[in-house]
Scaffold this motif. Sequence first.
Motif, PDB file in Angstrom:
ATOM      1  N   SER A  24       8.400   5.843  -5.714  1.00 16.65           N
ATOM      2  CA  SER A  24       7.889   4.767  -4.544  1.00 16.65           C
ATOM      3  C   SER A  24       7.011   3.812  -5.218  1.00 16.65           C
ATOM      4  CB  SER A  24       7.402   5.958  -3.272  1.00 16.65           C
ATOM      5  OG  SER A  24       6.974   4.930  -2.505  1.00 16.65           O
ATOM      6  N   LEU A  25       5.852   4.269  -5.967  1.00 14.21           N
ATOM      7  CA  LEU A  25       5.029   3.049  -6.259  1.00 14.21           C
ATOM      8  C   LEU A  25       5.731   1.971  -7.204  1.00 14.21           C
ATOM      9  CD1 LEU A  25       1.419   3.039  -7.222  1.00 14.21           C
ATOM     10  CD2 LEU A  25       3.186   2.597  -9.295  1.00 14.21           C
ATOM     11  N   ILE A  26       6.561   2.309  -7.908  1.00 13.14           N
ATOM     12  CA  ILE A  26       7.302   1.367  -8.685  1.00 13.14           C
ATOM     13  C   ILE A  26       8.313   0.553  -7.717  1.00 13.14           C
ATOM     14  CG2 ILE A  26       9.190   1.115 -10.535  1.00 13.14           C
ATOM     15  CD1 ILE A  26       8.020   3.690 -11.851  1.00 13.14           C
ATOM     16  N   ASN A  27       9.103   1.152  -6.843  1.00 11.90           N
ATOM     17  CA  ASN A  27       9.960   0.395  -6.003  1.00 11.90           C
ATOM     18  C   ASN A  27       9.237  -0.367  -5.256  1.00 11.90           C
ATOM     19  OD1 ASN A  27      11.998   1.776  -7.121  1.00 11.90           O
ATOM     20  ND2 ASN A  27      12.389   3.316  -5.657  1.00 11.90           N
ATOM     21  N   ARG A  28       8.128   0.292  -4.591  1.00 11.61           N
ATOM     22  CA  ARG A  28       7.307  -0.823  -3.456  1.00 11.61           C
ATOM     23  C   ARG A  28       6.768  -1.916  -4.214  1.00 11.61           C
ATOM     24  NH1 ARG A  28       4.016   0.858   0.945  1.00 11.61           N
ATOM     25  NH2 ARG A  28       4.689   2.922   0.853  1.00 11.61           N
ATOM     26  N   ASN A  29       6.026  -1.867  -5.313  1.00  9.06           N
ATOM     27  CA  ASN A  29       5.185  -2.715  -6.073  1.00  9.06           C
ATOM     28  C   ASN A  29       6.151  -3.828  -6.699  1.00  9.06           C
ATOM     29  OD1 ASN A  29       2.179  -2.164  -5.470  1.00  9.06           O
ATOM     30  ND2 ASN A  29       3.284  -0.371  -5.504  1.00  9.06           N
ATOM     31  N   LEU A  45      -2.479  -1.317  -8.224  1.00 12.40           N
ATOM     32  CA  LEU A  45      -1.125  -1.309  -7.327  1.00 12.40           C
ATOM     33  C   LEU A  45      -1.308  -0.633  -5.968  1.00 12.40           C
ATOM     34  CD1 LEU A  45       1.637  -0.781  -9.991  1.00 12.40           C
ATOM     35  CD2 LEU A  45       0.963  -2.872  -8.852  1.00 12.40           C
ATOM     36  N   GLN A  46      -0.607  -0.737  -5.020  1.00 15.51           N
ATOM     37  CA  GLN A  46      -0.563   0.063  -3.552  1.00 15.51           C
ATOM     38  C   GLN A  46       0.202   1.285  -3.706  1.00 15.51           C
ATOM     39  OE1 GLN A  46       1.753  -1.426  -0.001  1.00 15.51           O
ATOM     40  NE2 GLN A  46      -0.128  -1.800   0.541  1.00 15.51           N
ATOM     41  N   SER A  83      -1.895 -11.111 -12.631  1.00 18.79           N
ATOM     42  CA  SER A  83      -2.186 -12.036 -12.310  1.00 18.79           C
ATOM     43  C   SER A  83      -0.845 -13.174 -12.459  1.00 18.79           C
ATOM     44  CB  SER A  83      -3.054 -12.772 -13.319  1.00 18.79           C
ATOM     45  OG  SER A  83      -4.195 -12.335 -13.572  1.00 18.79           O
ATOM     46  N   THR A  84      -0.123 -13.446 -11.323  1.00 19.25           N
ATOM     47  CA  THR A  84      -0.141 -12.680  -9.862  1.00 19.25           C
ATOM     48  C   THR A  84       0.799 -11.602  -9.841  1.00 19.25           C
ATOM     49  OG1 THR A  84       1.185 -14.062  -8.831  1.00 19.25           O
ATOM     50  CG2 THR A  84      -1.152 -14.651  -8.698  1.00 19.25           C
ATOM     51  N   LEU A  85       0.802 -10.686  -8.935  1.00 20.75           N
ATOM     52  CA  LEU A  85       1.949  -9.829  -8.701  1.00 20.75           C
ATOM     53  C   LEU A  85       3.118 -10.302  -8.620  1.00 20.75           C
ATOM     54  CD1 LEU A  85       2.563  -6.775  -8.577  1.00 20.75           C
ATOM     55  CD2 LEU A  85       2.375  -6.726  -6.057  1.00 20.75           C
ATOM     56  N   SER A  86       3.319 -11.374  -7.809  1.00 17.23           N
ATOM     57  CA  SER A  86       4.531 -12.030  -7.459  1.00 17.23           C
ATOM     58  C   SER A  86       5.172 -12.484  -8.592  1.00 17.23           C
ATOM     59  CB  SER A  86       4.359 -13.005  -6.481  1.00 17.23           C
ATOM     60  OG  SER A  86       4.055 -12.551  -5.188  1.00 17.23           O
ATOM     61  N   SER A  87       4.323 -13.355  -9.473  1.00 15.82           N
ATOM     62  CA  SER A  87       4.736 -13.629 -10.734  1.00 15.82           C
ATOM     63  C   SER A  87       5.525 -12.820 -11.827  1.00 15.82           C
ATOM     64  CB  SER A  87       3.990 -14.875 -11.406  1.00 15.82           C
ATOM     65  OG  SER A  87       2.633 -14.128 -11.684  1.00 15.82           O
ATOM     66  N   LYS A 123       7.058  -8.211   0.946  1.00 17.77           N
ATOM     67  CA  LYS A 123       6.207  -6.981   0.824  1.00 17.77           C
ATOM     68  C   LYS A 123       5.374  -7.386  -0.294  1.00 17.77           C
ATOM     69  CE  LYS A 123       7.800  -2.860   1.407  1.00 17.77           C
ATOM     70  NZ  LYS A 123       8.446  -1.587   1.384  1.00 17.77           N
ATOM     71  N   ILE A 124       6.003  -7.908  -1.410  1.00 20.45           N
ATOM     72  CA  ILE A 124       5.332  -8.150  -2.580  1.00 20.45           C
ATOM     73  C   ILE A 124       4.009  -8.934  -2.344  1.00 20.45           C
ATOM     74  CG2 ILE A 124       5.400  -8.885  -4.978  1.00 20.45           C
ATOM     75  CD1 ILE A 124       6.666  -6.324  -4.627  1.00 20.45           C
ATOM     76  N   SER A 125       4.511 -10.108  -1.719  1.00 14.44           N
ATOM     77  CA  SER A 125       3.516 -10.986  -1.129  1.00 14.44           C
ATOM     78  C   SER A 125       2.011 -10.551  -0.591  1.00 14.44           C
ATOM     79  CB  SER A 125       3.903 -12.123  -0.514  1.00 14.44           C
ATOM     80  OG  SER A 125       4.886 -12.805  -1.083  1.00 14.44           O
ATOM     81  N   GLN A 126       2.407  -9.581   0.280  1.00 19.41           N
ATOM     82  CA  GLN A 126       1.434  -8.844   1.303  1.00 19.41           C
ATOM     83  C   GLN A 126       0.688  -7.901   0.235  1.00 19.41           C
ATOM     84  OE1 GLN A 126       3.754  -6.534   4.207  1.00 19.41           O
ATOM     85  NE2 GLN A 126       4.184  -8.491   5.380  1.00 19.41           N
ATOM     86  N   ILE A 127       1.405  -7.238  -0.752  1.00 25.28           N
ATOM     87  CA  ILE A 127       0.494  -6.234  -1.646  1.00 25.28           C
ATOM     88  C   ILE A 127      -0.502  -7.155  -2.588  1.00 25.28           C
ATOM     89  CG2 ILE A 127       0.842  -4.823  -3.439  1.00 25.28           C
ATOM     90  CD1 ILE A 127       3.567  -3.707  -2.275  1.00 25.28           C
ATOM     91  N   GLU A 128       0.155  -8.226  -2.950  1.00 24.93           N
ATOM     92  CA  GLU A 128      -0.514  -9.323  -3.544  1.00 24.93           C
ATOM     93  C   GLU A 128      -1.922  -9.409  -3.181  1.00 24.93           C
ATOM     94  OE1 GLU A 128      -0.016 -13.799  -4.850  1.00 24.93           O
ATOM     95  OE2 GLU A 128       1.568 -12.370  -5.766  1.00 24.93           O
TER      96      GLU A 128
END
Length: 425
Positions: free
Chosen positions: A142-147, A118-119, A317-321, A341-346
């Motif tokens: 922050s990591l949980i909220n962000r990702n 994760l980011q 696989s994947t972060l978004s889903s 933001k999630i799409s960018q992190i993905e």
Amino acid sequence: MAKRSSRKKKHGFGTWSIWKKLGVILGGTVAVVASTGVVLVASKMTKIETTELDTDKLNIAETEEEIETGYVNVALFGLDSRQDDLGKGNRSDTMMIASLNKETKEVRMVSIYRDTLLQLDDGSYNKANSAYSFGGPEGAISLINRNMDMNIEKYVAVNFNALVDVIDALGGLDVSMTYEEVVHMNNYCVETSKVTGKGYEKIEPTNPGTYQTYHLNGVQAVSYSRIRYTEGGDFVRAARQRTILMMIAEKAQTMSLSTVNKIIDSVFPQVSTNFTLAEMIGYAKDFQKYTIGESMGFPENNTTDMLNVVGSVVIPSTLSSNVADVHRFLFGNDGYQVSSKISQIEGGIAAKAADRSTGTVSDDDDVYYRQDYDLGDDDYDYDDDSGSYGNDDDGGGDDTEDGSGGGIEGDAGGDGESYPDEGVE
């Protein structure tokens, strides 16, 4: 109104045990003590380390503030701490989200696999459990909220070694183990005993290839839950932890007031939270009204790999889903849409995952493992070959779900490799 939607698939009862454990230690025990008077509750609560967090550093998802107002979302951390310090610098063995539906009083759990790629706050990509080490509770929340597009502001952190005192106060646990697990448990006991100052007796393993039930004290049970040098590695280790925590929760429900006080006195000093005293007492008073619902793992759909610098990781696989699955699980069909933001992190995760290791990459050494004697040729292999990890009710491998006798409950997956300990590069 905040309501849970029906589910097509159950996710097993194993992972909610950390909430039960924390609830019993931090809520249920207080609820029992509360019957003797609020003054006593307050005096006990002062043993807990309370902190204040800067909400500006928590990356609270703005789109979720209105949607999740019917819920209380809390981050739960089980720490590997050798000092009387529960802040940054400690690795988080366990990371979970507990979501309380304020209307129905149902609690649902999401277990975040600690090796998930994760980011972090600085934009780099690393294992999820590195966030607490780098940034303490603020960095981990922050990591949980962000990702995950969450709005978490509250947390509870517990030194994992506090379980030694809890298990001893409960009179120990009866756990089913293989020959291989007994050997590794003995090796872990050396350091666990040294760190906690508690004793144990070495168990001589018998009958390779079969399960035997042993009565374990605190040092032994916690050492068992730390084992990772078996087939399935860290994934099966997570299953062992949940099994131990579930057994603790079951025994704790029938403990006496004197046992409650004994546990509070030894465990509360090893707990850190930003809940206020008034909030803790308020939730404790309602504890008997809470019901434990279903639970799931994150990322539920995943692959595993070994990357340069980072080491062994779990890749969404994947972060978004996976994030969308978590929101549907916790909050129902509330109209949530994955943020940009999630799409960018993905995309960043995909780029980092492409940096596969071409040589030998090891994580931090497992500081709790001391190899007193070898397994020889008596290794016992779990039949785990699904290639990914999740809380599948279908099970997989030679698992047992004997609530009274232990064993590893219902965790399929793992890639068959055992890597050195997790940790932060």
